[in-house]
Enzyme design. Structure first.
Site, PDB file in Angstrom:
ATOM      1  N   LYS A   7      -2.523   0.675  -5.054  1.00 12.86           N
ATOM      2  CA  LYS A   7      -2.797   1.592  -3.921  1.00 12.86           C
ATOM      3  C   LYS A   7      -2.725   0.685  -2.662  1.00 12.86           C
ATOM      4  CE  LYS A   7      -7.566   0.896  -4.690  1.00 12.86           C
ATOM      5  NZ  LYS A   7      -8.880   1.720  -5.156  1.00 12.86           N
TER       6      LYS A   7
ATOM      7  N   ARG B 143     -19.892   8.927  -5.385  1.00 15.50           N
ATOM      8  CA  ARG B 143     -18.893   9.375  -4.401  1.00 15.50           C
ATOM      9  C   ARG B 143     -18.140  10.611  -4.922  1.00 15.50           C
ATOM     10  NH1 ARG B 143     -15.269   4.020  -2.962  1.00 15.50           N
ATOM     11  NH2 ARG B 143     -14.601   4.627  -5.205  1.00 15.50           N
TER      12      ARG B 143
ATOM     13  N   TYR C  77     -11.404 -17.429  25.015  1.00 16.69           N
ATOM     14  CA  TYR C  77     -12.222 -16.294  25.233  1.00 16.69           C
ATOM     15  C   TYR C  77     -13.736 -16.608  25.183  1.00 16.69           C
ATOM     16  CZ  TYR C  77      -8.242 -13.227  26.032  1.00 16.69           C
ATOM     17  OH  TYR C  77      -6.952 -12.896  26.324  1.00 16.69           O
TER      18      TYR C  77
ATOM     19  N   MET D 268      -5.807 -11.790  20.115  1.00 15.97           N
ATOM     20  CA  MET D 268      -4.740 -10.986  19.427  1.00 15.97           C
ATOM     21  C   MET D 268      -3.902 -11.510  18.825  1.00 15.97           C
ATOM     22  SD  MET D 268      -2.923  -7.532  20.893  1.00 15.97           S
ATOM     23  CE  MET D 268      -4.345  -6.816  21.423  1.00 15.97           C
TER      24      MET D 268
HETATM   25  C1  LIG Z   1      -9.212   0.952  -6.051  1.00 16.42           C
HETATM   26  C2  LIG Z   1      -9.691   1.220  -7.542  1.00 16.42           C
HETATM   27  C3  LIG Z   1      -9.540   0.538  -8.549  1.00 16.42           C
HETATM   28  C4  LIG Z   1      -9.321  -1.055  -8.623  1.00 16.42           C
HETATM   29  O1  LIG Z   1     -10.358  -1.575  -8.195  1.00 16.42           O
HETATM   30  P1  LIG Z   1     -10.404  -3.434  -7.790  1.00 16.42           P
HETATM   31  O2  LIG Z   1     -11.904  -3.407  -7.775  1.00 16.42           O
HETATM   32  O3  LIG Z   1      -9.317  -3.673  -6.873  1.00 16.42           O
HETATM   33  O4  LIG Z   1      -9.879  -3.973  -9.146  1.00 16.42           O
HETATM   34  C5  LIG Z   1     -10.011   0.843 -10.046  1.00 16.42           C
HETATM   35  N1  LIG Z   1     -10.420   2.151  -9.856  1.00 16.42           N
HETATM   36  C6  LIG Z   1     -10.492   3.211  -9.132  1.00 16.42           C
HETATM   37  C7  LIG Z   1     -10.862   4.404  -9.108  1.00 16.42           C
HETATM   38  C8  LIG Z   1     -10.254   2.441  -7.613  1.00 16.42           C
HETATM   39  O5  LIG Z   1     -10.139   3.634  -6.819  1.00 16.42           O
END
Ligand SMILES: *Cc1c(COP(=O)(O)O)cnc(C)c1O
Length: 359
Positions: free
Chosen positions: A35, A129, A256, A304
């Site tokens: 992702k 969550r 800065y 930046m």
């Molecule tokens: C992003 C995610 C993972 C991977 O997590 P990492 O800590 O990057 O290994 C696994 N399961 C779910 C549901 C996630 O959202």
């Protein structure tokens, strides 16, 4: 000539890290989580690089799953946040995407859809969550099993750990116990619990499918440990040229706010990378970088488009030399520590201005 500030992506390192995950996963199969544009490495290239190894991919949303399909890859893609709209359900069925459904409204979409994708149910075991309550799964699962189409499409159960990065916490064990008990009435369905951290958690059960993300990219999922210390290799090297050098006199400041003041004569350099490239502005004086095989340190504030480094440890450095901001000499975990954040944020935060270079 384009600016030579680049993120070099090492696809061999990515495969090495995937194999390490597979070794650590034992009998569990390993879904590659790609992702957020492959954690900033480029989802298309990452998916292709792992295509010979990973039997499945994990993504957050439909757009990311589509990116995998557009590469012509046939593996199922697990959508870890489920579907966001009812019309996406049939599309998932059509494309071989497996949504992880977490709410009753999504189950209604499943029931009403013209075709049913393979899907998972998210179980809330304490992250709080997403997910169905662990103590009230039967009320969701049994009606699904009553429909032949939904029954054959239901793959199994997913939960997510809140504290697996912390080996001193007992919460992962508690969540695992809760999960096992909650799904025990359906032993024929699959189970998936493990993020990267769980691969390194002593004695952790990983069940049928593990879901490593961050470790594939060479960063550490464990508090206080770096990726290389776990046998991981950096999949991204963020690199930028030194574009100016000068010698500061005692009392001279830099950047800065004039926040850093030289106590003695100090050779310093300016590097063409800044927060506009995703380098964290909160990385203060002392954050490591590397040049010509030597470790150097940042001084003053990150701007930046540039930042300043102390060249006392590498006085031979010339304009045009390449500075590694993170990679195999300076782990992204170290930089994240100095910036008060985690490698996940740094890797996914490299901006579109920085070209990703592939071998
Ligand atoms: C992003 C995610 C993972 C991977 O997590 P990492 O800590 O990057 O290994 C696994 N399961 C779910 C549901 C996630 O959202």
């Amino acid at each position: 000539m384009p600016r030579s500030t680049v993120a070099r992506i090492d696809l061999e390192a990515l495969r090495h890290n995937y194999r390490l995950a597979r070794e650590r996963a034992g009998d569990a199969r390993v879904m590659a989580v790609i992702k957020a544009d492959g954690y900033g490495h480029g989802i298309r290239q990452v998916a292709r690089a792992l295509a010979g190894e990973a039997p499945r991919y994990g993504v957050a949303c439909l757009e990311e799953a589509m990116a995998v399909r557009k590469e012509g890859l046939a593996q199922p893609v697990v959508m870890l946040q489920g579907t966001h709209a009812p019309e996406d359900v049939a599309l998932c069925a059509d494309q071989g995407f497996q949504p992880v459904m977490h709410s009753d409204y999504q189950l209604a979409w499943l029931r009403d859809a013209p075709s049913t994708p393979d899907f998972w149910l998210k179980v809330n075991t304490g992250m709080n969550r997403l997910g169905f309550p662990a103590d009230d799964l039967t009320g969701r699962v049994e009606p699904l099993l009553a429909s032949p189409a939904l029954k054959s499409a239901l793959q199994g159960f997913v939960t997510h750990f809140a504290c697996a990065d912390d080996h001193d916490s007992s919460f992962t064990l508690e969540q695992t116990r809760c999960f096992k008990a909650a799904v025990s009435p359906w032993p024929d369905l699959e189970r998936s619990v493990a993020n990267s951290a769980a691969h390194f958690f002593p004695g952790q059960e990983l069940f049928d499918w593990s879901r490593p993300g961050i470790m594939l990219y060479g960063a550490s999922p464990i508090i206080g440990v770096t990726g290389p210390e776990l046998g991981l290799r950096a999949a991204m090297t963020l690199e930028a040229p030194l574009i100016a050098r000068r010698v500061l006199k005692a009392g001279d400041s830099v950047g800065y706010g004039s926040s850093w003041v030289a106590e003695k004569e100090t050779p310093m350099g300016i590097v063409a990378v800044g927060y506009g490239d995703g380098y964290p502005r909160h990385a203060g004086t002392g954050t490591p970088a590397a040049v010509n095989g030597k470790r150097i340190r940042l001084i003053g504030r990150v701007s930046m488009d540039m930042l300043a480094v102390d060249l006392s440890e590498a006085p031979e450095t010339q304009a045009g030399d390449r500075v590694e901001l993170w990679g195999n000499q300076v782990s992204v975990d170290e930089v994240a520590g100095h910036a008060g954040t985690i490698a996940y944020e740094l890797l996914t935060g490299v901006t579109a201005r920085v070209p990703r270079l592939y071998p």
